[in-house]
Design an enzyme around this catalytic site. Structure first.
Site, PDB file in Angstrom:
ATOM      1  N   TRP A   1      -0.078   4.754  12.287  1.00 29.12           N
ATOM      2  CA  TRP A   1       0.079   4.473  10.706  1.00 29.12           C
ATOM      3  C   TRP A   1       0.256   2.872  10.524  1.00 29.12           C
ATOM      4  O   TRP A   1       1.284   2.193  11.039  1.00 29.12           O
ATOM      5  CB  TRP A   1       1.119   5.213  10.068  1.00 29.12           C
ATOM      6  CG  TRP A   1       1.383   4.938   8.715  1.00 29.12           C
ATOM      7  CD1 TRP A   1       2.142   4.074   7.994  1.00 29.12           C
ATOM      8  CD2 TRP A   1       0.581   5.519   7.582  1.00 29.12           C
ATOM      9  NE1 TRP A   1       1.969   3.964   6.576  1.00 29.12           N
ATOM     10  CE2 TRP A   1       1.149   4.871   6.498  1.00 29.12           C
ATOM     11  CE3 TRP A   1      -0.717   6.334   7.490  1.00 29.12           C
ATOM     12  CZ2 TRP A   1       0.614   5.063   5.064  1.00 29.12           C
ATOM     13  CZ3 TRP A   1      -0.949   6.717   6.110  1.00 29.12           C
ATOM     14  CH2 TRP A   1      -0.568   5.965   4.967  1.00 29.12           C
TER      15      TRP A   1
ATOM     16  N   ASN B   1       0.459   0.687   6.651  1.00 23.32           N
ATOM     17  CA  ASN B   1       0.099   0.333   5.359  1.00 23.32           C
ATOM     18  C   ASN B   1       0.252  -1.037   4.960  1.00 23.32           C
ATOM     19  O   ASN B   1      -0.178  -2.054   5.500  1.00 23.32           O
ATOM     20  CB  ASN B   1       0.975   1.241   4.273  1.00 23.32           C
ATOM     21  CG  ASN B   1       2.487   1.467   4.369  1.00 23.32           C
ATOM     22  OD1 ASN B   1       2.916   2.093   5.227  1.00 23.32           O
ATOM     23  ND2 ASN B   1       3.172   0.993   3.299  1.00 23.32           N
ATOM     24  N   ASP B   2       1.397  -1.500   4.090  1.00 25.98           N
ATOM     25  CA  ASP B   2       1.324  -2.856   3.328  1.00 25.98           C
ATOM     26  C   ASP B   2       1.385  -3.965   4.334  1.00 25.98           C
ATOM     27  O   ASP B   2       2.093  -3.773   5.207  1.00 25.98           O
ATOM     28  CB  ASP B   2       2.687  -3.292   2.421  1.00 25.98           C
ATOM     29  CG  ASP B   2       2.793  -1.946   1.470  1.00 25.98           C
ATOM     30  OD1 ASP B   2       1.957  -1.136   1.426  1.00 25.98           O
ATOM     31  OD2 ASP B   2       3.942  -2.154   1.179  1.00 25.98           O
TER      32      ASP B   2
ATOM     33  N   SER C   1       8.724  -3.365   2.941  1.00 21.70           N
ATOM     34  CA  SER C   1       7.898  -4.646   2.891  1.00 21.70           C
ATOM     35  C   SER C   1       8.564  -5.822   2.653  1.00 21.70           C
ATOM     36  O   SER C   1       9.788  -5.756   1.852  1.00 21.70           O
ATOM     37  CB  SER C   1       6.810  -4.243   1.700  1.00 21.70           C
ATOM     38  OG  SER C   1       5.963  -3.598   2.272  1.00 21.70           O
TER      39      SER C   1
ATOM     40  N   ASP D   1      10.680  -4.951  -1.818  1.00 19.90           N
ATOM     41  CA  ASP D   1       9.633  -5.902  -1.875  1.00 19.90           C
ATOM     42  C   ASP D   1       9.587  -7.082  -1.978  1.00 19.90           C
ATOM     43  O   ASP D   1       8.848  -7.683  -2.814  1.00 19.90           O
ATOM     44  CB  ASP D   1       8.299  -5.258  -2.296  1.00 19.90           C
ATOM     45  CG  ASP D   1       8.056  -3.706  -1.863  1.00 19.90           C
ATOM     46  OD1 ASP D   1       8.676  -3.223  -0.833  1.00 19.90           O
ATOM     47  OD2 ASP D   1       7.482  -3.095  -2.522  1.00 19.90           O
TER      48      ASP D   1
END
Ligand code: FRU
Length: 503
Positions: free
Chosen positions: A23, A25-26, A83, A194
């Protein structure tokens, strides 16, 4: 073609970055140094679904061909690694450099869950640095920006509802992805994450922006370690900015030739009917302590499509180059990919220019030139034999371009009456997620900022399509999962059409 083991077939794109497996993501910690672009990313090495986050790492010289490096950051007692950003501290302001080596400094969120899942979670900002760009040392006195004691409560606060983020893990249990009428702000949960470190001609020191629920907080630091809060932006009672938790901010500064202007990028966790995971930008000014939107400026979609979220720009690059996660929390964990799940968007150069509709970000994919293997004129009903190609179209009125498979699946892009339309409703498999098949995840449209002649580039990469119209004032990105590759292009209404084979 490599056939997959679990999905219908191999959907792994070739121009878009993917992790070796599992997996993603960002994008995180985007930083350019000595001719090399570093891409760190939200990575769960343990499965093809979201889980305890690490920072994966890859490097590239052209933003297309990437070399995978070892995982840069692992979870520790302060939490998993969410993140964040990285900067090249060339002047060694942090003092973390050694033996003439200035450090790469990463500032990222650590996500710490309470002892019982429902007790909530805390999010702190931590720091790590690297002298070789590969191995990171965590700062001993982390966190550098601790979690506030209490979630901020507004007096006028009404419960917001996030329709799809799951009940117990709120934003993060993607596979569950079922509707639940849970308040957006959970008791004991603190959304505070983030951090994006930036440089600004207005500030004398480093700036940092992070998202705190439904507003942004700004900080300053002389050394990347000691941070002082300098201002806030938001929250808002109305409009799109009031409809969900904010994530992954970025602050960009442009010298437009008519003065310095700033743009705040925000990723919004919206309800499905509003598009789920979507990113906006806002025009305004940053005075060294906080961002203020220009009067009467509304947020504008950074990408009008379905799959471009959490995008941020590279530190230390000459141009503003953005990469986003080519996914959407509403369905990405369920997509029919095999040993990997998730990809990045193409890298895009952003410029701020005036249009008849006002100032707009223009975005253009970077690095494709060196991937062109063949170039030819394109005619209506031409056959395509590749799954990785681009088409460049010109026209002066309505137009339709469609890619079709022998099985009758069609992806269509249309310009009509000053609007761009993107329809993936019958472009491929939609059965893997109830959400993906919904109308609001099937069709998108956007108004042009210009009238008259237009130019449009469409990049197709196995299961990812990115459309750039009018210099990228409209960008639309989406994932599609055709059962078999598209083999035919139909074209109506173009004055000029070219086809490029890539890779
Ligand atoms: C955005 C996001 C961030 C968070 C990360 C967790 O997609 O939800 O807010 O840091 O993903 O993986």
């Amino acid at each position: 073609m490599l056939m997959s083991t679990h999905g219908i077939r191999d959907f792994r794109p070739r121009l878009h970055f993917t992790a070796p497996s599992m997996w993603l993501n960002d994008p995180n910690g985007l930083v350019y140094k000595d001719g090399v672009y570093h891409l760190f990313y939200q990575y769960h090495p343990g499965s093809t679904d979201w889980g305890p986050m690490h920072w994966g790492h890859a490097v590239s010289r052209d933003l297309i061909r990437w070399t995978h490096l070892p995982i840069a950051l692992y979870p520790d007692s302060l939490g998993t690694i969410f993140s964040g950003s990285a900067v090249w501290d060339a002047d060694n302001t942090s003092g973390l450099g050694a033996m003439g080596q200035a450090p790469l400094v990463a500032v990222y969120t650590q996500d710490l869950q309470g002892p019982a899942r429902r007790v909530g979670r805390k999010q702190h900002q931590s720091l790590a640095y690297s002298l070789d760009g590969i191995n990171f040392i965590k700062y001993q006195e982390n966190p550098v920006i601790p979690c506030p004691d209490k979630p901020r409560k507004r007096e006028d606060e009404e419960p917001l509802f996030d329709e799809s983020r799951p009940a117990d893990l709120r934003s993060f249990d993607t596979a569950a992805n079922k509707s639940s009428k849970e308040p957006l702000f959970q008791p004991g949960q603190i959304d505070f994450r983030d951090p994006k470190v930036f440089r600004s001609s207005t500030g004398k020191s480093w700036g940092l922006v992070l998202c705190s629920g439904d507003y942004a907080e700004f900080f300053n630091s002389p050394d990347l370690i000691h941070w002082t809060k300098s201002g806030e932006f938001g929250p808002f009672k109305d409009g799109i900015l009031s409809k969900g938790v904010w994530e992954c901010p970025d602050l960009l500064e442009f010298d437009t030739g008519e003065g310095i202007r700033h743009v705040l990028i925000l990723s919004l966790a919206l309800p499905s009917e509003l598009g789920g995971s979507r990113t906006v930008y806002i025009l305004g000014s940053y005075d060294g302590s906080a961002f203020r939107a220009d009067p009467d400026e509304e947020p504008i979609w950074l990408d009008w499509g379905f799959d471009n979220y959490a995008g941020v720009t590279f530190d230390n690059a000459d141009d503003k180059i953005l990469i986003g996660w080519a996914g959407n929390w509403k369905y990405s964990a369920l997509t029919p990919t095999t040993d990997y799940c998730g990809a990045m968007t193409l890298a895009r150069k952003l410029e701020l220019k005036k249009t008849p509709a006002g100032w707009r970000l223009f975005s253009a994919p970077v690095g494709l030139g060196s991937c062109i293997r063949g170039l030819r004129n394109l005619r209506n009903q031409d056959v395509i034999t590749s799954e990785v190609f681009g088409i460049a179209l010109d026209g002066d009125g309505d137009c339709r371009a469609a890619f079709a498979s022998p099985a009758g699946q069609t992806l269509s892009v249309e310009i009509k009456d000053g609007m761009l339309y993107f329809d993936r409703s019958n472009a491929g498999d939609t059965g893997f997620s109830e959400e993906f098949a919904q109308d609001y995840f099937s069709r998108r449209s956007a108004p042009r900022c210009f009238s008259g002649p237009w130019h449009m580039d469409i990049i197709f990469d196995v299961s990812h399509v990115e459309i750039f119209l009018d210099g990228g004032t409209i960008a639309m990105s989406g994932t599609v999962y055709p059962d078999t590759p598209y083999t035919r292009i139909s074209l109506e209404g173009c004055t000029n059409a070219r086809y490029m084979d890539f890779i």
